[in-house]
Design an enzyme around this catalytic site. Structure first.
Site, short mmCIF file in Angstrom:
data_model
loop_
_atom_site.label_atom_id
_atom_site.label_comp_id
_atom_site.label_asym_id
_atom_site.label_seq_id
_atom_site.Cartn_x
_atom_site.Cartn_y
_atom_site.Cartn_z
N SER A 158 107.94 -26.61 -43.02
CA SER A 158 108.53 -26.29 -42.01
C SER A 158 107.96 -26.79 -40.66
O SER A 158 108.69 -26.81 -39.66
CB SER A 158 108.37 -24.70 -41.46
OG SER A 158 107.00 -24.32 -41.19
N LYS A 196 102.48 -22.73 -37.21
CA LYS A 196 103.69 -22.64 -36.34
C LYS A 196 103.37 -22.90 -34.88
O LYS A 196 102.18 -22.88 -34.41
CB LYS A 196 104.49 -21.17 -36.27
CG LYS A 196 104.91 -20.87 -37.57
CD LYS A 196 106.24 -21.86 -38.14
CE LYS A 196 106.78 -21.43 -39.32
NZ LYS A 196 106.00 -21.54 -40.65
#
Length: 238
Positions: A158, A196
């Site tokens: 991701s 993230k």
């Protein structure tokens, strides 16, 4: 001569490519320039291309190349924003270190620092929280600043557009707060750890992926704890 919006977009594209190696999406450009629709971005890109500042590469999605920058931007030499991975290339290939920044005192410093590897971190759907120390790795001293550091093995894709790949080992500076835009280790609901980009959405916290296949996840601030900030990574080629 560029308009203010044309120059803002050009610099945004340039700095995002320095940060992650890929151009921003049209949605990211629209949000950065606070435009109402992507049609305005299309017009700005066309104008920049006609003036010879960028080039669109055929047959590739989101493929832009910055050819030149405004002289005013180059003379101002603005500080670098965001994260650009400090990559140590190991195994096959020449050993090379590319730090995001290096002070004069760090040049020629080949000393290494032992950093504990604390298990795996998900760059994808969050997995179990950070484990205990599994082993230690040697990290070049210039990658380590003040404070405590640890390392985590990345699992998932991701964050690929930020230059972080599945199998990389990320170097984390221990911290419990972050500035929007920084890549962090976030602990969700005290049980799931993920890597993230940290954002704010009003009173909420957004954990943003760097891969269009993954959605940004929004949480109440009480559900997310920052565990550290990304400062570099180690990559092994086999």
């Amino acid at each position: 001569m560029l308009t203010r919006k044309q120059q803002e977009l050009l610099i945004f594209i340039h700095e995002r490519m320095k940060e992650s190696g890929v151009p921003p999406s049209f949605d990211e450009m629209k949000d950065a320039l606070e435009l109402a629709s992507k049609s305005g971005i299309h017009r700005l890109i066309t104008a920049l291309e006609e003036r010879g500042f960028i080039r669109r590469l055929p047959n590739r999605a989101r493929a832009l190349e910055v050819i030149k920058l405004p002289e005013a931007y180059l003379s101002a030499a603005p500080p670098k924003r965001g994260f650009s991975p400090s990559v140590i290339q190991g195994s096959r290939g020449n050993a090379a270190v590319e730090p995001a920044t290096k002070t004069p005192a760090e040049v020629g410093n080949d000393n290494s620092v032992s950093v504990p590897v604390m298990g795996r971190i998900a760059a994808g759907v969050p997995i179990s929280a950070i484990q205990n120390n599994t082993h230690d790795i040697a990290v070049p001293a210039f990658m380590i600043g003040n404070g405590e550091h640890y390392a985590l093995e990345v699992r998932g894709d991701s964050m690929i557009e930020a230059g972080i790949l599945d199998g990389d080992t990320v170097i984390i500076r221990n911290a419990n707060s972050a500035t929007p835009g920084e890549i962090v280790v976030a602990l969700v609901d005290d049980e799931e750890a993920t890597l993230k980009r940290f954002r704010r959405k009003g009173a909420s916290v957004a954990l943003e992926a760097a891969n269009p296949a993954y959605e940004t996840r929004i949480f109440g601030p009480e559900r997310v704890k920052v565990q550290g900030k990304l400062v570099g990574l180690i990559r092994r080629y086999q």
